[in-house]
Write an enzyme that holds these catalytic residues in place. Structure first.
Site: not given
Lengths: 679, 810
Positions: A389, A451, A455
């Site tokens: 992430n 995801c 974005w």
């Protein structure tokens, strides 16, 4: 490194340097006129720096063109008119220099401003602490756009120029070595450098420097507008016209029998982070869309990003489904994806790529998010791409900065780079993008990419795979369209990820995902040096203006916000600047690989750290001489030869018609050698 | 070319026919083109072949697969693409085609089957039909051949076996048969004996060669001594050494005993600022220093200079054994051998690379050479490289220093002369270090390859300052693994001379062009080995064309170093040390140890007494200032000086700037991710294409201008310009040089006239005479296209504008 440029101009180099401006004149008179008029080129200083690198390179190549003589002197003085002020960034100091050359330049202690820029404070006797050579004393000027330091204590001016908006945080530290009354300030920048200054602790100057810096580096935190709203430069090109969604979809052959362009989001009521125009399967009803929207995180429904011109296989992007711990279902969403699959007759599968790590996606499920259950979506195949992430990426770049600035440990360089995992994450992105592109191209299957919110990683993946699949995006204009479309209009949160004008540097929303994407583009470009119309300078320029707040292009989080703030009318687009002088940003060796799909090698041993970007501020760094300058010479020679051939042929045919000697019949068609290398 | 032949109808039709021909064809021994297109060397036998094989192309070659026929002969594994052009039967033999690999270069043969991978050894058996054949080479190339399903299984098996049996196995003694199969035939011997040596480079084989070098460097006060002419003084030194004028041969003879293996201090090069670079072995201790000896020793060491810095390379530099270990690790890492199944995980690649220490060693040598280069820039001293044997590290550092400082050494001819001077004649133990015979594993160390890597680092940081290219360095790198060249097949000049005793000892310069007939073959045991510099023997002309930069830079001005040309510049450093001071440079700092010169340390020397004073510390600090420039390697220093051709190219040595030579070590990195590349197979590399187009245009121009000699105004300009271009040709632009130079009078050597630092398009006119005089320089390398047509060429006028994006119209 402006100094290099300047040093170029006093040495016997000149025959070439003046040629560069001439190119520009020939190429685009209007734009050139423009930048000559304004003393400071409208670009950010970094762009100038990069350009000067290139100029310096050309000149150094020509270094042996001949001994200095009258002719070159003349050239030099002509050239001076077109040169901008001295600027230098890494702390280079020049040894002795013929001083007269320097004096011919524009007065250097005068800060050159872009239109609309104002000087806020000027402080004398500030010490720049160079990591390599030690203290340099000079004058520090702070404007609402930049921080400008100049030292005239040596024969050669030393200049340091930092975009004030690129500052991430200001830190004070104590400087014992320079006397008691001295305090130090470290300017930590987002673009991988942190120059340090020291100044006398007299009340007035201290206040001035720190306060002004803080005020203008973080205008939003101090109730000021961003500088871009004051910027008054005019460009012949209007960059806001580069991206017209309808035209771009039309280029892809949309709308067609299965897809339509819908205005359902024209007031951003379906999804406030999506653009106004969306491409949606034709058969889907409006209320069905609303129900799908409520099932997808942040209402980011599956919409088309790209469609294959032949197979109709599509790349569709969205956010995670809100399945939650109870495995909620949404009939409309299932039907929606089925419709997307049916729109492509070539394949009876739909591949869903979830960019997250499998475990993370499971955790999201507990928090009401999740991923598509293959039992409920019968013909779908779900793949996790295992990309970490935004926080992991942020940490990685932070570590990378520690490795490259201000000093580099030679012995441990490679293992230090390994330890940052930066290249590893680049590799993951490239591998994933190649998988997506391959799915679309070889398996002719439509893909859905998401995801969590769709974005960040989604934008990276869709835009990278589109870049590999579609040669249009590898052109100068096409790449701008790609950014405008996949990143800007689809709501990559630039404001949060970059933190424009915001002083909260610890904000966990910040993350260099866009930098990572541009790095991937650079890696692909390095593996396919002739497949891109733009060059490295273009990518560096984009990254510099990601931070600079000079242009409105990368400001705010979504199209909705941009419309509210009237960005298009009140600010200038980065593309206005770029497209007004495209010569600087084009790759002379571009070969248009139309219909070619690029599959870059994505093993770490085929990737390289982008030294030209990340390490450029390291004081020991010297620009490497790019070979392509050499090749430009070859191109130039070819054009000249070609011209001569044509001239001669004309003459030959003319004299033939007079003498009418048939034996020497010459076919003029031979003259036109096909120019394979010119795009 | 890329079209897979698998499914085309035409190919299917062909298969039985090919088989028939295979069977019927029995006489492989004829010179010329084989039925399936292999152009054999004289005497070369095809042992086995396989049809319908596809070769994996590297990225440079355009990636993808190329189908054709695979051959194995006694000498090489050859691959002939299906639709390759019929080669000219009368053309000179080229040892290796573009897709070939010599058996001696092969390190490992790996067969890949449907489910398994096996390393094929000469004695091992193969229990499956290979689908893919991977050849790992000693030069880090990897060749990958894919057998089509239409390839007869027997052929696939057989050729794999044959290669495994015939390739240079790791046992001594097989070398000779390999050499004989390549060069041993009568035709080949004859052919070799008619080869001419490259007259452009300096071979350093006779005293005239050395004198020419002295003249080129503008070194006064030095002379060529032939005291070692019969290798009586030192067996490893060349026949000629350069020593100070003031030392007579009789005096000189006494100095040999003072140095290890008799390798006395010898002159290598003079920097234009007037300092000299020397090299020597370590001192012989426990030897009595006579008074006269001491005088001579000091003279030899100081030349005519006031000061001497001894650079000790022994302790700081990695030893040959270190280099060998590092290189072996690097090779294992980069080759990624699929048979060993030990692969480095991707996220550890950089760390593993670092742990090989190869890049550390590269940096170490570059740093040392940069320090020496900076010292030399100071002027007025001798810098003496010292290493106990003077046969490894000294070679690397002295030649690196010259590459950095002397633009001439960055041209192909100059670089070859340099290697000839500092490596081949100087007695680098190529034979042992490369270990061709597999009999000196302990001595094996790729010191020369390390040097090539260092040069590549310089090249990659300053590509435009080199006339030679990466392609050239690669070619040289690969040739080292080929045990066919006299240059590498001996440990010293003495061995080389002994081997070719029947050859004339020296050759006489005739009108500037020297020839050396390779001698009549008098039943020699070995075939006559050509020098490695005979590139036309090894590579096709298209590959050789890439050895030089397409656009010539001024880097290759014939450097006329008229002694103290630049000594008045402000940066020159005036020795503040006392006359006769000697300093030691070690670990980037200077010291003045009392036992530096063994004859000064004792009490016996009366010479020393008269000079005994406190060591000058100013001298030290001054020297340190000199090399600080390099250790800082600060960018500004470099940019101002970029324009002086003799300023050293100081490499950046920080982490990101010393890089792995991907073009060489990762050439063979074969990965499943190698997807098809957009570059269509039929088109050349864009750069080659461009170079080709430029050449073609040039020729067109020539034709056009030749057609109209009566045209007065036209003729004027081309002629003037031609001279410029020829000059350019002298600078090595292959685009122009090859043809026009054929008929030019041979170059007169030893010209010291400074030619303008030219880059053709912007030169003002140059007297045509001088241009013609030097334009013959590249006849050897490039002159094989027979073309007698006089070629006139154009050049853009000085006022020409840079085109807007030359042809970039989009």
């Amino acid at each position: 490194m402006e100094k290099q440029h300047s040093s170029g101009s006093d040495s016997p180099v000149l025959p070439v340097v003046p040629r560069k401006p001439r190119v520009l004149l020939a190429g685009n008179p209007a734009s050139r006129q423009d930048s000559v008029d304004s003393p400071e080129s409208p670009s950010g200083s970094h762009v100038e720096w990069c350009k000067q690198l290139i100029a310096a390179t050309i000149s150094s190549q020509m270094s042996c063109a001949g001994p200095p003589d009258a002719v070159t002197r003349e050239c030099r003085s002509q050239d001076c008119g077109e040169e901008h002020g001295y600027r230098c960034d890494s702390c280079s100091e020049l040894p002795s220099h013929p001083p007269q050359v320097f004096k011919r330049q524009a007065p250097v202690d005068e800060v050159q401003l872009v239109p609309g820029e104002t000087v806020k404070t000027t402080v004398k006797d500030v010490i720049y602490i160079c990591p390599l050579t030690g203290a340099v004393t000079g004058t520090l000027t702070v404007t609402d756009y930049k921080l400008y330091f100049i030292s005239l204590e040596r024969d050669d001016p030393f200049v340091l120029d930092v975009n004030i908006c690129a500052i991430s945080r200001l830190e004070t530290f104590s400087v014992q070595s320079l006397g008691e009354n001295t305090s130090g300030i470290e300017i930590v920048c987002k673009d991988m450098r942190s120059p340090r200054f020291a100044y006398k602790n007299e009340e007035q100057s201290k206040l001035e420097i720190l306060e002004t810096l803080t005020k203008y580096a973080f205008p939003l935190s101090n109730g000021l507008p961003l500088f871009t709203f004051q910027y008054k430069e005019k460009f012949p090109e209007d960059g806001w016209k580069v991206y017209d969604p309808v035209a771009e979809y039309k280029r892809m052959g949309l709308p067609n029998e299965s897809w339509t362009i819908r205005k359902i989001n024209s007031n951003y009521e379906v999804c406030d982070t999506y653009p106004a125009l969306l491409v949606i399967p034709k058969s889907i009803e409006d209320d069905e869309i609303k129900r799908v929207a409520s099932f997808r995180a942040k209402h980011r429904i599956p919409v088309l990003s790209w469609v294959h011109p032949e197979t109709q296989a599509t790349i569709v992007r969205c956010s995670q489904p809100m399945v939650g711990p109870t495995d909620r279902r949404c009939k409309e969403d299932e039907h929606y994806l089925q419709t997307i699959m049916d729109a492509n007759a070539q394949s009876h599968k739909l591949t869903i790529f979830d960019a997250r790590q499998n475990t993370v996606a499971d955790n999201h499920k507990a928090k009401d998010g999740g991923y598509e259950n293959e039992n409920f979506y019968p013909n779908m195949e779900l793949n996790f791409l295992e990309i970490p992430n935004i926080h992991v990426i942020r940490e990685s770049l932070r570590k990378l900065k520690e490795v490259v600035y201000p000093t580099i440990d030679e012995q441990r360089w490679h293992s230090a780079i390994d330890a940052t995992h930066w290249l590893e994450y680049i590799r993951l992105l490239l591998v994933s993008a190649v998988r997506i592109a391959d799915k679309v191209e070889s398996s002719k299957s439509s893909v859905v990419v998401h995801c969590s919110d769709g974005w960040d990683r989604t934008a990276q993946l869709t835009s990278l795979s589109m870049l590999m699949l579609d040669s249009y995006y590898r052109t100068l204009r096409g790449f701008q369209v790609l950014l405008e479309k996949e990143w800007i209009s689809f709501g990559h949160k630039f404001a949060s990820r970059v933190g424009h004008g915001d002083e909260n540097h610890l904000n966990s929303e910040r993350s260099p995902l866009f930098v990572q994407f541009i790095d991937c583009v650079w890696q692909v470009m390095r593996q396919f040096p002739t497949a891109f119309e733009f060059n490295e300078l273009f990518l560096i320029t984009i990254l510099d203006h990601l931070y600079s707040c000079l242009f409105g292009t990368f400001l705010y989080n979504s199209e909705h916000e941009r419309v509210q703030k009237e960005v298009n009318s009140k600010t200038v687009s980065l593309w206005s600047y770029i497209n007004s002088q495209p010569e600087d940003f084009t790759n002379p060796f571009y070969v248009n690989y139309e219909n070619h799909v690029l599959y870059p090698l994505a093993s770490v041993r085929h990737l390289e750290l982008w030294v030209g970007y990340y390490v450029r501020w390291n004081p020991r760094m010297r620009p490497q001489m790019p070979v392509h300058q050499n090749l430009k010479e070859l191109l130039y020679l070819r054009t000249e030869l070609q011209r001569k051939v044509e001239e001669l042929q004309k003459e030959v045919s003319a004299s033939h018609s007079i003498s009418s000697s048939s034996e020497h019949a010459y076919s003029p068609s031979h003259g036109c050698t096909p120019l394979h290398t010119s795009g | 070319m890329l079209t897979g032949s698998k499914t085309t109808f035409k190919v299917r039709q062909l298969v039985p026919d090919m088989k028939e021909r295979m069977l019927s064809h029995s006489s492989f021994h004829t010179r010329g083109r084989d039925v399936l297109g292999l152009c054999c060397l004289p005497g070369e036998c095809v042992l086995q072949r396989a049809v319908l094989v596809r070769k994996k192309l590297s990225v440079k070659e355009g990636s993808g697969w190329l189908s054709g026929t695979l051959f194995c002969t006694h000498f090489r594994v050859a691959f002939v693409p299906q639709d390759s052009q019929r080669p000219d039967d009368n053309a000179d033999p080229v040892l290796l085609g573009d897709h070939d690999v010599a058996l001696a270069s092969i390190d490992k043969v790996v067969a890949v089957g449907p489910s398994r991978t096996k390393l094929v050894t000469p004695n091992g058996s193969l229990k499956f039909t290979p689908e893919e054949l991977v050849l790992y080479c000693r030069d880090l190339r990897v060749f990958c051949f894919l057998f089509d399903r239409l390839t007869p299984d027997a052929q696939a098996m057989e050729i794999t076996y044959t290669i495994a049996k015939t390739y240079q196995p790791l046992k001594p003694g097989t070398l000779l048969s390999f050499q004989n199969s390549a060069l041993g035939s009568i035709e080949m011997k004859q052919f070799l004996s008619n080869r001419r040596r490259d007259p452009n480079m300096n071979w350093f084989e006779c005293s005239a060669d050395w004198e020419q070098e002295l003249e080129r460097a503008g070194a006064t006060g030095w002379r060529v001594s032939s005291v070692n002419d019969r290798f009586e003084m030192s067996t490893s030194l060349p026949r000629f050494t350069v020593v100070p004028h003031r030392v007579l041969d009789t005096e000189l003879k006494k100095t040999f005993a003072h140095f290890n293996d008799g390798r006395i201090p010898r002159w290598c090069w003079r920097h234009p600022r007037g300092s000299d670079l020397l090299r020597m072995a370590s001192f012989q201790n426990n030897i009595y220093h006579e008074k006269d000896d001491i005088r001579n020793l000091e003279l030899v060491l100081f030349g005519g200079q006031q000061m001497c810095v001894i650079v000790d390379l022994g302790e700081e530099m990695p030893s040959p054994a270190d280099i060998q270990v590092a290189h072996t690790r690097l090779r294992t890492l980069c080759l990624g051998d699929i048979s060993s199944s030990v692969s480095v995980p991707d996220d550890k690649w950089l760390s593993t690379l670092e742990s090989t220490r190869w890049l550390d060693y590269i940096r170490c040598f570059l740093r040392k050479a940069a320090e020496v280069a900076c010292l030399l820039r100071g002027g007025h001293m001798t810098v003496v490289l010292q290493e106990s044997e003077d046969r490894d590290m000294n070679c690397v550092v002295s030649s690196l220093v010259q590459v950095m400082c002397d633009p001439h050494c960055r041209t192909v001819a100059g670089f070859q002369s340099l290697v000839q001077k500092e490596w081949i004649t100087a007695g680098h133990k190529f034979l042992s270090r490369i270990n061709y015979h597999r009999d000196c594993d302990k001595e094996e160390a790729p010191v020369f390859l390390l040097f090539l890597d260092c040069v590549w680092q310089l090249w990659s940081q300053y590509p435009t300052r080199f006339q030679l290219t990466e392609e050239y360095l690669l070619a040289l790198h690969d040739s080292v693994q080929l045990p066919l060249f006299s240059s590498f097949l001996a440990n010293s000049q003495r061995e080389r001379c002994r081997r070719s005793q029947h050859l004339p000892q020296s050759y006489t310069p005739v009108n500037g062009l020297r020839e050396l007939p390779m001698g009549e073959p008098e039943e020699p045991v070995d075939p006559p080995f050509p020098p490695v510099w005979d590139w036309a023997l090894q590579y096709s002309s298209s590959r050789r064309a890439r050895f030089t930069q397409p656009v010539s830079q001024a880097a290759c001005i014939p450097p006329v170093l008229n002694g103290n040309l630049n000594t008045n510049l402000e940066r020159s450093w005036h020795s503040d040390g006392l006359p006769g001071s000697v300093f030691l440079l070690s670990r980037s700092s200077f010291s003045n140890p009392s036992n530096l010169l063994p004859w000064r340390s004792g009490n016996s020397g009366s010479y020393w007494k008269s000079h005994r004073r406190a060591p000058s510390s100013e001298g030290l600090s001054g020297l340190e200032r000199l090399i600080r420039a390099c250790s800082l390697s600060d960018p500004s220093e470099n940019t101002t000086t970029l324009h002086d051709p003799f300023e050293p190219l100081l490499p950046l040595l920080i982490g990101p700037c010393v890089r792995v030579w991907r073009g060489c070590y990762l050439r063979g990195a074969l990965h499943p991710q190698a997807f098809s590349h957009p570059m269509s197979s039929c088109s050349q590399h864009p750069l080659d294409q461009l170079a080709f187009e430029v050449q073609e245009l040039g020729e067109k121009l020539a034709q056009a201008s030749v057609r109209h000699p009566e045209h007065q105004t036209r003729q004027q300009e081309p002629r003037r310009l031609e001279s410029n271009l020829n000059q350019n040709a002298n600078n090595g632009t292959f685009l122009f040089s090859s043809r026009s130079s054929q008929h030019q009078p041979p170059a007169s050597r030893g010209s010291t006239r400074p030619t303008n630092l030219t880059r053709a398009p912007w030169t003002a006119s140059e007297p045509p005479r001088s241009a013609q005089r030097i334009s013959g320089k590249h006849t050897f390398l490039f002159g094989h296209q027979q073309e007698s047509q006089s070629v006139q060429r154009y050049i853009p006028s000085p006022s020409a504008k840079y085109p807007k994006h030359a042809g970039n119209t989009h």
